[in-house]
Design a protein around this motif. Structure first.
Motif, PDB file in Angstrom:
ATOM      1  N   ASP A   1       0.834  -1.203   0.000  1.00 53.28           N
ATOM      2  CA  ASP A   1       0.000   0.000   0.000  1.00 53.28           C
ATOM      3  C   ASP A   1       0.871   1.257   0.000  1.00 53.28           C
ATOM      4  O   ASP A   1       0.583   2.231  -0.697  1.00 53.28           O
ATOM      5  N   TYR A   2       1.944   1.223   0.792  1.00 50.85           N
ATOM      6  CA  TYR A   2       2.900   2.344   0.844  1.00 50.85           C
ATOM      7  C   TYR A   2       3.530   2.564  -0.535  1.00 50.85           C
ATOM      8  O   TYR A   2       3.590   3.691  -1.024  1.00 50.85           O
ATOM      9  N   LEU A   3       3.985   1.489  -1.164  1.00 49.90           N
ATOM     10  CA  LEU A   3       4.603   1.600  -2.489  1.00 49.90           C
ATOM     11  C   LEU A   3       3.609   2.144  -3.519  1.00 49.90           C
ATOM     12  O   LEU A   3       3.973   2.969  -4.368  1.00 49.90           O
ATOM     13  N   GLU A   4       2.365   1.697  -3.434  1.00 53.06           N
ATOM     14  CA  GLU A   4       1.353   2.167  -4.375  1.00 53.06           C
ATOM     15  C   GLU A   4       1.082   3.663  -4.189  1.00 53.06           C
ATOM     16  O   GLU A   4       0.971   4.407  -5.166  1.00 53.06           O
ATOM     17  N   GLU A   5       1.003   4.111  -2.942  1.00 55.20           N
ATOM     18  CA  GLU A   5       0.787   5.526  -2.666  1.00 55.20           C
ATOM     19  C   GLU A   5       1.955   6.371  -3.185  1.00 55.20           C
ATOM     20  O   GLU A   5       1.760   7.424  -3.794  1.00 55.20           O
ATOM     21  N   VAL A   6       3.175   5.895  -2.975  1.00 57.17           N
ATOM     22  CA  VAL A   6       4.359   6.613  -3.454  1.00 57.17           C
ATOM     23  C   VAL A   6       4.356   6.675  -4.977  1.00 57.17           C
ATOM     24  O   VAL A   6       4.641   7.721  -5.566  1.00 57.17           O
TER      25      VAL A   6
END
Length: 190
Positions: free
Chosen positions: A38-43
């Protein structure tokens, strides 16, 4: 901060490099793989929007807030990356990477140096480095060029270039033979 460049690929690379230096958490920093993804997708969403110029002021504000809230974690992750780079450089040159555990106590307390070519993430006494607008960590004892590779002398650069040519299958004889074949294949005899 919007990066403008006549080269759209260079602009994208500059944005990606900047975002990666700020949002530099790793999988081990998260309790689950789902949260990390989720963090990678947001970034990646923020990066894409910056590249395409979509809602840039809001994204820049979000980046500034993240930097302020996570300054210490960002610096720790940059230091960890610098240590890994220094260890990889030492390993590639045939020197085993020296860790804080390998250094004598009297040496480890001197200016935080943990070995040749390694970044020292702590100050004497084991306290973490101060946070804030401190400069990025720089490995000690090894000179790096602008791409992060070890800066070599001219002779070493020539040796590496020759090895690269040989590894790629290039040789003077092969080039000469190909040039003759191409030249003579264009001659028509009627």
């Amino acid at each position: 901060m919007v990066v403008s460049s006549s080269n759209p690929h260079g602009r994208e690379l500059a944005i990606r490099k900047r975002i990666a230096s700020i949002f530099n958490k790793r999988e081990e920093d998260f309790p689950s793989l789902r949260e990390y993804n989720d963090y990678l997708e947001e970034v990646e969403d923020m990066t894409f929007n910056l590249i395409e110029g979509i809602d840039v002021p809001a994204i820049e504000a979000k980046i500034a807030q993240y930097q302020e809230e996570n300054a210490e974690q960002i610096m720790i992750n940059r230091a960890r990356k610098a240590e890994e780079l220094a260890a990889a450089m030492a390993a590639s040159k045939g020197h085993p990477a020296q860790t804080d555990n390998d250094v004598a106590p009297s040496q480890s307390s001197q200016a935080g140096v943990s070995g040749q070519g390694q970044y020292a993430p702590t100050v004497p006494g084991g306290q973490p480095r101060p946070t804030g607008m401190a400069p990025q960590p720089v490995p000690l004892g090894v000179g790096f060029d602008m791409h992060g590779y070890a800066a070599d002398d001219e002779e070493m650069m020539k040796v590496r270039a020759e090895r690269g040519r040989r590894a790629g299958g290039w040789s003077v004889e092969f080039s000469r033979k190909r040039a003759f074949e191409e030249a003579f294949s264009s001659i028509w005899i009627c």
